[in-house]
Design a protein around this motif. Structure first.
Motif, PDB file in Angstrom:
ATOM      1  N   TYR A  67       0.720  -1.157   0.012  1.00 42.64           N
ATOM      2  CA  TYR A  67       0.054   0.081  -0.258  1.00 42.64           C
ATOM      3  C   TYR A  67       1.049   1.392  -0.037  1.00 42.64           C
ATOM      4  N   ALA A 116       2.708  -5.086   2.533  1.00 36.71           N
ATOM      5  CA  ALA A 116       1.494  -5.610   3.595  1.00 36.71           C
ATOM      6  C   ALA A 116       1.671  -6.967   3.436  1.00 36.71           C
ATOM      7  N   ALA A 161      -5.016 -13.125  12.778  1.00 40.14           N
ATOM      8  CA  ALA A 161      -5.385 -11.821  13.763  1.00 40.14           C
ATOM      9  C   ALA A 161      -5.721 -10.640  12.898  1.00 40.14           C
ATOM     10  N   GLY A 170      -5.522  -7.397  11.342  1.00 37.65           N
ATOM     11  CA  GLY A 170      -4.084  -6.799  10.386  1.00 37.65           C
ATOM     12  C   GLY A 170      -3.137  -7.587   9.929  1.00 37.65           C
ATOM     13  N   ALA A 171      -3.386  -9.060   9.828  1.00 35.78           N
ATOM     14  CA  ALA A 171      -2.610 -10.103   9.423  1.00 35.78           C
ATOM     15  C   ALA A 171      -2.331 -10.023   7.977  1.00 35.78           C
ATOM     16  N   GLU A 183      -7.275   2.514  -4.004  1.00 34.50           N
ATOM     17  CA  GLU A 183      -7.782   1.962  -2.765  1.00 34.50           C
ATOM     18  C   GLU A 183      -7.086   0.762  -2.094  1.00 34.50           C
ATOM     19  N   GLU A 198     -15.341  -7.826   2.821  1.00 32.05           N
ATOM     20  CA  GLU A 198     -15.493  -7.528   4.346  1.00 32.05           C
ATOM     21  C   GLU A 198     -16.588  -6.245   4.512  1.00 32.05           C
TER      22      GLU A 198
HETATM   23  N1  LIG Z   1      -5.814   0.845   2.334  1.00 26.73           N
HETATM   24  C1  LIG Z   1      -4.755   0.760   2.988  1.00 26.73           C
HETATM   25  N2  LIG Z   1      -3.700   1.700   3.359  1.00 26.73           N
HETATM   26  C2  LIG Z   1      -2.558   1.337   3.967  1.00 26.73           C
HETATM   27  N3  LIG Z   1      -2.410   0.227   4.457  1.00 26.73           N
HETATM   28  C3  LIG Z   1      -3.515  -0.796   4.738  1.00 26.73           C
HETATM   29  C4  LIG Z   1      -4.610  -0.464   3.808  1.00 26.73           C
HETATM   30  N4  LIG Z   1      -5.446  -1.515   4.114  1.00 26.73           N
HETATM   31  C5  LIG Z   1      -4.743  -2.235   4.996  1.00 26.73           C
HETATM   32  N5  LIG Z   1      -3.581  -1.802   5.335  1.00 26.73           N
HETATM   33  C6  LIG Z   1      -2.489  -2.263   6.222  1.00 26.73           C
HETATM   34  O1  LIG Z   1      -2.157  -3.614   5.733  1.00 26.73           O
HETATM   35  C7  LIG Z   1      -2.111  -4.639   6.780  1.00 26.73           C
HETATM   36  C8  LIG Z   1      -3.094  -5.880   6.530  1.00 26.73           C
HETATM   37  O2  LIG Z   1      -4.312  -5.540   6.532  1.00 26.73           O
HETATM   38  P1  LIG Z   1      -5.767  -6.358   6.259  1.00 26.73           P
HETATM   39  O3  LIG Z   1      -5.421  -6.990   4.966  1.00 26.73           O
HETATM   40  O4  LIG Z   1      -7.024  -5.412   6.293  1.00 26.73           O
HETATM   41  O5  LIG Z   1      -5.614  -7.203   7.596  1.00 26.73           O
HETATM   42  P2  LIG Z   1      -6.983  -8.155   8.115  1.00 26.73           P
HETATM   43  O6  LIG Z   1      -7.754  -8.234   6.971  1.00 26.73           O
HETATM   44  O7  LIG Z   1      -6.179  -9.496   8.182  1.00 26.73           O
HETATM   45  O8  LIG Z   1      -7.441  -7.796   9.279  1.00 26.73           O
HETATM   46  C9  LIG Z   1      -2.502  -3.981   7.973  1.00 26.73           C
HETATM   47  O9  LIG Z   1      -1.212  -3.696   8.602  1.00 26.73           O
HETATM   48  C10 LIG Z   1      -3.218  -2.568   7.713  1.00 26.73           C
HETATM   49  O10 LIG Z   1      -2.664  -1.702   8.474  1.00 26.73           O
END
Ligand SMILES: Nc1ncnc2c1ncn2[C@@H]1O[C@H](COP(=O)(O)OP(=O)(O)O)[C@@H](O)[C@H]1O
Ligand SMILES: [Mg+2]
Lengths: 240, 374
Positions: free
Chosen positions: A11, A16, A35, A37-38, A54, A89
């Protein structure tokens, strides 16, 4: 059917996923647990080709469907041509449209129009509450009904492979079991399912195989009964 | 007395029909992209000019292209119109599903045949054309209107492709896109000025000068056409957004853009369709306006555009009923104020009233807080 190899995504400048690999075979239920944020949602968005601004940007690795890379395929063609559909989600139903219009819109890219009445009957049989509320604005549905609508939309778009992102979120236990029973039925009729869940116990009971994701890396994988007995997984995700 | 009231009401309806047609375009683009397309008023101006050149060209006055223009220029024009006819035909007969593995050449062959025939017909028709009688001019009107709408929408869609889309793909802040829209408007105005100079073109009379009598009040066919066209367009638009899949997709985008590709819908197609609809209505408004106020100048879109924008906001921007009603509301206010006070006070007082409405209901008459946008 789906194979993800050494996937790294960013991102902006933040990485990520740091090299995620897994496969899903036709007819399987595979779960991705981990968990908050994984990187579970990030993985699904990458597969569904929802990219920047996005979404995440793939910088390394590959996502292949039946052996062909889909990294250059736009999101709507993943649905229209590969019949692989994400139920995102937070549901993202179109609240300003009626239930019926939500379902109609999902058939936009269907080529087999002759099967639509059959699919609609199936959806209303699977989720009778949607049939009762077909004229209502989707906004006015309860959380559980909205989740049903989100799954139904995927069915109406002709999905043969659904990616589910936390379908249990915000549902009362009874509705949650209902939902998973319906999903099981879909699978028995041939639907391939990739399920993302925070509720690891539920996911491991439901799926055939699983992968455990931790801060952008796969840390464990295997058939669900093995994962359930894995001491690390037990400790971290099943509360001892 | 009654006569005056009806006369003023008819005037307001006429004025309102331009505001409404333009406001609908603001509203559609805002609903889908959350973009206030400040170039939209100038698209209206472009529409009026396109309508002028199309009508005068067809009437054989050849304002744009001299009568002895090269054969290629005439052929391109004829080909363009033939393309429209062909597209309409292909839409009407719709392709039947064909057996896999077998190629069916009859469909492209039919369309190709139609295309060539129409091109040739228009080319030869255009050669010796001298349109003089009233019926001929109605024909010119009937051809110019769709041509104007299509050409204007090409301009609108082109602006979206070259100016707004790149910004959107980069995830630019909405403010930059709005500023870009403002600049596009200025480019259109001064582009026109540098191309055609300050000459004020006057629009030819197309419809017969027949005047109807409504309880003593007078209304010309040209005015009546403008009013009828705006109501028809609104009905058509209402049908599109509630009954067709592309229209539903527009509403879906306005609610939640993220999930639209997940339905197998190309977001880009929805955006192009939105600009197509909005600009073609602006083109229509431009032509109708030019027919009623037959002097064209490059800045004619600025004030009318601003007013239509305000009308859309007061109606509740994002709701097409709001934009439509807002346009007429503004027109009635203007006409009433001008009649009761004076025309110098018209804009001052009517906009003060609109300000009052917005203070009382900041989301506009039809707007609901947050939820819907179209
Ligand atoms: N649009 C975004 N911009 C920047 N960072 C993001 C964004 N979406 C998610 N992240 C980061 O990517 C990581 C993984 O997020 P995510 O895939 O949403 O985790 P999960 O669905 O497992 O809870 C996290 O550290 C989150 O902060
Ligand atoms: Mg998530």
């Amino acid at each position: 059917m789906l194979s993800v190899t050494n996937l790294k995504v960013k991102y902006g400048n933040i990485e990520a996923l740091h090299g995620v690999s897994f496969t899903v075979n036709k007819g399987e239920i595979v779960t991705l647990i981990g968990a908050n944020g994984a990187g579970k949602t990030t993985t699904l968005l990458s597969i569904a080709r929802l990219g920047p601004p996005e979404g995440p940007k793939v910088i390394q690795g590959d996502i292949a469907f039946d052996g062909a890379s889909l990294l250059n395929m736009p999101a709507h063609l993943v649905v229209a041509n590969l019949h692989m559909v994400l139920v995102p989600e937070g549901r993202h139903i179109f609240g300003n449209l009626s239930v019926m219009d939500n379902l109609t819109l999902a058939t936009y890219a269907r080529k087999d129009k002759e099967n639509l009445p059959r699919d609609l009957d199936f959806v209303f049989e699977l989720f009778p509450r949607l049939g009762e509320r077909r004229k209502q604005r989707a906004e006015s549905l309860s959380g559980g009904e909205q989740q049903m609508l989100a799954v139904s939309r995927a069915l109406m778009s002709g999905a043969e492979f659904i990616l589910l992102d936390e379908p249990s979120m915000g549902l009362a236990p009874l509705l949650m079991y209902d939902m998973f029973r319906s999903l099981k039925r879909l699978n028995q009729q041939g639907m391939t399912i990739l399920l993302v869940e925070q509720n690891a116990r539920l996911a491991l009971d439901f799926a055939h195989r699983g992968y455990v994701l931790d801060t952008g890396r796969i840390v464990a994988e295997g058939p669900c009964d093995e994962l359930r007995d894995n001491p690390e997984v037990k400790k971290a995700y099943l509360g001892g | 007395m009654l006569e005056t009231v009806i006369q003023q009401a008819l005037n307001a309806l006429q004025l309102g029909s331009y505001y409404s047609l333009i406001a609908l375009g603001y509203c559609l683009v805002y609903g889908v992209l959350l973009l206030i397309n400040f170039a939209h008023g100038d698209i209206f101006m472009v529409g009026a000019y396109i309508a002028f050149f199309a009508a005068t060209y067809i009437m054989g006055q050849h304002a744009l292209i001299p009568p002895n223009s090269p054969i290629m220029v005439k052929l391109v024009f004829a080909g363009f119109f033939a393309l429209i006819v062909t597209a309409a035909v292909s839409f009407a007969i719709k392709k039947k599903p064909q057996a896999p593995g077998r190629k069916n050449y009859s469909y492209p062959a039919i369309l190709g045949g139609i295309f060539i025939t129409v091109t040739a017909a228009i080319y030869y028709w255009g050669q010796g054309m001298k349109l003089e009688t009233g019926a001929d001019k109605i024909l010119v009107f009937a051809v110019t209107m769709p041509l104007t709408m299509i050409l204007t929408s090409v301009v609108g869609v082109f602006i979206e492709r070259v100016a707004y889309k790149p910004l959107r793909l980069k995830g630019a802040n909405r403010l930059y896109v709005v500023i870009t829209a403002l600049m596009m408007g200025i480019i259109l105005e001064y582009g026109n000025l540098s191309l055609l100079g300050t000459s004020r073109l006057s629009y030819p009379t197309l419809l017969p000068r027949v005047v109807f009598d409504v309880a003593g009040a007078k209304i010309s066919i040209t005015k009546l056409t403008a009013i009828a066209a705006s109501f028809l367009m609104f009905a058509l638009l209402q049908w599109i957004v509630t009954r067709t899949k592309l229209g539903m997709a527009m509403r879906a985008v306005s609610y939640d853009k993220f999930a639209v590709p997940l339905m197998g819908i190309p977001l880009d197609a929805v955006i192009v369709f939105t600009f197509f609809l909005g600009s073609s209505m602006a083109g229509m408004a431009g032509m109708l306006y030019a027919m009623n106020f037959p002097v064209l100048d490059p800045f004619m879109g600025a004030l009318v555009g601003w007013k239509a924008f305000v009308a859309a906001v007061v109606g509740g921007i994002g709701d097409i009923r709001g934009a439509f009603v807002g346009g007429f509301l503004l027109a009635f206010l203007e006409v009433i104020v001008a009649a009761v006070f004076s025309s110098e006070l018209r804009d001052l007082i009517s906009f003060t009233i609109l300000l009052g409405i917005l203070t009382w209901k900041p989301t506009g008459l039809f707007g609901k807080p947050k939820t819907t946008k179209i």
